[in-house]
Design a protein around this motif. Structure first.
Motif, short mmCIF file in Angstrom:
data_model
loop_
_atom_site.label_atom_id
_atom_site.label_comp_id
_atom_site.label_asym_id
_atom_site.label_seq_id
_atom_site.Cartn_x
_atom_site.Cartn_y
_atom_site.Cartn_z
N ARG A 1 10.85 -40.50 -46.97
CA ARG A 1 12.16 -39.97 -47.34
C ARG A 1 12.01 -39.36 -48.74
NH1 ARG A 1 15.74 -45.37 -48.79
NH2 ARG A 1 17.18 -43.80 -49.58
N PRO A 2 12.93 -38.52 -49.17
CA PRO A 2 12.81 -37.96 -50.52
C PRO A 2 13.02 -39.04 -51.58
CG PRO A 2 14.43 -36.76 -49.19
CD PRO A 2 14.11 -38.02 -48.45
N ARG A 3 12.40 -38.85 -52.73
CA ARG A 3 12.79 -39.68 -53.87
C ARG A 3 14.26 -39.38 -54.15
NH1 ARG A 3 13.04 -39.07 -59.62
NH2 ARG A 3 12.64 -41.05 -60.71
N PRO A 4 15.13 -40.40 -54.16
CA PRO A 4 16.56 -40.13 -54.26
C PRO A 4 16.94 -39.35 -55.53
CG PRO A 4 16.20 -42.38 -53.52
CD PRO A 4 14.86 -41.82 -53.92
N LEU A 5 17.96 -38.54 -55.38
CA LEU A 5 18.51 -37.73 -56.47
C LEU A 5 19.75 -38.39 -57.04
CD1 LEU A 5 18.29 -34.19 -54.80
CD2 LEU A 5 16.60 -35.27 -56.31
N VAL A 6 20.06 -38.05 -58.27
CA VAL A 6 21.30 -38.48 -58.91
C VAL A 6 22.17 -37.25 -59.12
CG1 VAL A 6 22.34 -39.42 -61.02
CG2 VAL A 6 20.31 -40.51 -60.02
N ALA A 7 23.35 -37.26 -58.52
CA ALA A 7 24.30 -36.16 -58.63
C ALA A 7 25.47 -36.61 -59.52
CB ALA A 7 24.82 -35.75 -57.26
N ALA A 8 25.64 -35.95 -60.64
CA ALA A 8 26.73 -36.29 -61.56
C ALA A 8 28.04 -35.68 -61.05
CB ALA A 8 26.43 -35.78 -62.96
N SER A 9 28.97 -36.53 -60.71
CA SER A 9 30.23 -36.07 -60.13
C SER A 9 31.09 -35.37 -61.18
CB SER A 9 31.01 -37.26 -59.55
OG SER A 9 32.28 -36.83 -59.07
N VAL A 10 31.53 -34.17 -60.83
CA VAL A 10 32.44 -33.38 -61.66
C VAL A 10 33.70 -33.17 -60.83
CG1 VAL A 10 32.78 -31.23 -62.93
CG2 VAL A 10 30.48 -32.26 -62.80
N GLY A 11 34.67 -34.04 -61.04
CA GLY A 11 35.92 -33.92 -60.31
C GLY A 11 36.76 -32.76 -60.82
N PRO A 12 37.75 -32.33 -60.06
CA PRO A 12 38.53 -31.15 -60.41
C PRO A 12 39.54 -31.42 -61.53
CG PRO A 12 39.41 -32.14 -58.44
CD PRO A 12 38.16 -32.90 -58.77
N PHE A 13 40.04 -30.35 -62.08
CA PHE A 13 41.09 -30.40 -63.11
C PHE A 13 42.26 -31.25 -62.65
CE2 PHE A 13 44.97 -28.43 -64.93
CZ PHE A 13 44.70 -28.55 -66.28
N GLY A 14 42.63 -31.13 -61.39
CA GLY A 14 43.77 -31.88 -60.88
C GLY A 14 43.56 -33.38 -60.93
N ALA A 15 42.29 -33.84 -60.84
CA ALA A 15 42.03 -35.27 -60.89
C ALA A 15 42.40 -35.84 -62.26
CB ALA A 15 40.57 -35.56 -60.57
N MET A 16 42.18 -35.06 -63.31
CA MET A 16 42.56 -35.50 -64.66
C MET A 16 44.06 -35.72 -64.76
SD MET A 16 44.13 -34.08 -67.59
CE MET A 16 43.82 -32.31 -67.49
#
Length: 337
Positions: free
Chosen positions: A123-138
């Motif tokens: 399997r691939p070495r796992p990746l880390v994805a930094a979540s960038v939520g939308p303006f509306g989430a703020m």
């Protein structure tokens, strides 16, 4: 605007897909934390746990890796300077929280990968994805599911700029710009990356209200096509959307772009905003079978959003990599019990 990049090595998603036909994303973080006893009735949502119990976030990441996930999405969806300021945190403290979200996922990934050398190459070495939520989430008012923010693109860039800088300084593999309700915000992010963060790579994922339209009402095909010339956008797709809409949305995205398509819908339950509860019954086997069809239709990155669990990801991995999963799955958390 058109951006160009150096080849494969700079693009972790393309590099992984060059070796494996499918990248398995993780599932829900916030609702999984709730299942483990966290109270997320808060404007910060899962980002609250960064302040109160970060070890639980690390544990959830670990359980998703053990279930078969190739990507961990960080607990930064609802994290913003404005949101932390409302809780009395300084800008420096907010930066530390944003970067902690990446650190926790990286620690979980590195420890898991070091502990399981038998999985290397399978399997691939796992990746880390930094979540960038939308303006509306703020805003914490549900507007990320509607759009129509009533602000210009400069305002959106000013909101996202310091978050991107803080997250990227913690060295995730990729940014997950997710649950975007409108084309305007997607383009603002793509332009910001091109102009100010040229080394960054990101996927962009829209929330959709039906099988053809974003939550704001634009055609998904048009929103995806608008991103075609932004090379830093490494994949496009849909998340936080009812599973029944996914087949048509995959077709729309594929018709509009040659970028890899990702989908990570909700578990299939419906949310009651009046009583703040979920209705319906989620079934990991049904979710996994639907995911099999999504891959057949062309999706190359598949996982889950709200209410999905490590059990859903484990069921997905069971058909996606049956030889690996039968021999090497190592569920350690609550889902193993």
């Amino acid at each position: 605007m058109t951006t160009t990049l150096s080849p494969l090595a700079t693009n972790p998603i393309h590099a992984a897909l060059a070796q494996f036909p499918l990248l398995i994303l993780d599932g829900a973080l916030a609702t999984e934390l709730e299942r483990r006893g966290c109270d997320l009735n808060d404007a910060l949502w899962s980002a609250r746990v960064l302040l109160e119990a970060p070890e639980l976030i690390r544990a959830v990441h670990t359980d998703y890796f053990a279930a078969g996930a190739d990507v961990a999405t960080t607990a930064s969806y609802q994290a913003s300077y404005q949101g932390f300021a409302r809780r009395g945190l300084s800008a420096e403290q907010a930066t530390a929280c944003l970067q902690l979200s990446v650190q926790l996922a990286r620690e979980a990934r590195d420890a898991f990968w070091a502990a399981h050398p038998e999985q290397h190459g399978l399997r691939p070495r796992p990746l880390v994805a930094a979540s960038v939520g939308p303006f509306g989430a703020m805003r914490a008012d549900g507007s990320e599911y509607v759009g129509h923010y009533g602000v210009d693109s400069t305002t959106l860039k000013d909101f996202h700029r310091p978050r991107l800088a803080a997250l990227l300084a913690a060295q995730p593999d990729v940014l997950a710009c997710e649950t975007l309700p409108c084309q305007q915000e997607a383009l603002a992010l793509a332009e910001l990356l091109a102009d100010e963060f040229p080394q960054a790579r990101a996927w962009i994922s829209f929330s959709c209200r039906d099988g053809a339209h974003t939550c704001q009402g634009e055609r998904l095909a048009d929103a995806v096509a608008a991103l075609a010339n932004y090379a830093q956008v490494t994949a496009v797709g849909v998340n936080c959307t009812a599973p029944g809409f996914i087949p048509d949305l995959i077709a729309a995205a594929q018709a509009a772009s040659d970028k890899p398509v990702l989908v990570y819908p909700n578990a299939g339950e419906s949310y009651d905003p009046v009583h703040k509860c979920w209705h319906g019954c989620a079934d990991p086997q049904a979710f996994a079978e639907a995911a099999r069809q999504w891959q057949a239709q062309g999706a190359q990155l598949i996982g889950g959003c709200c209410r999905t669990t490590p059990a859903d990801i484990q069921a997905l991995a069971a058909w996606a990599r049956p030889g690996w999963h039968e021999t090497h799955a190592v569920m350690n958390g609550p889902e193993a019990q």
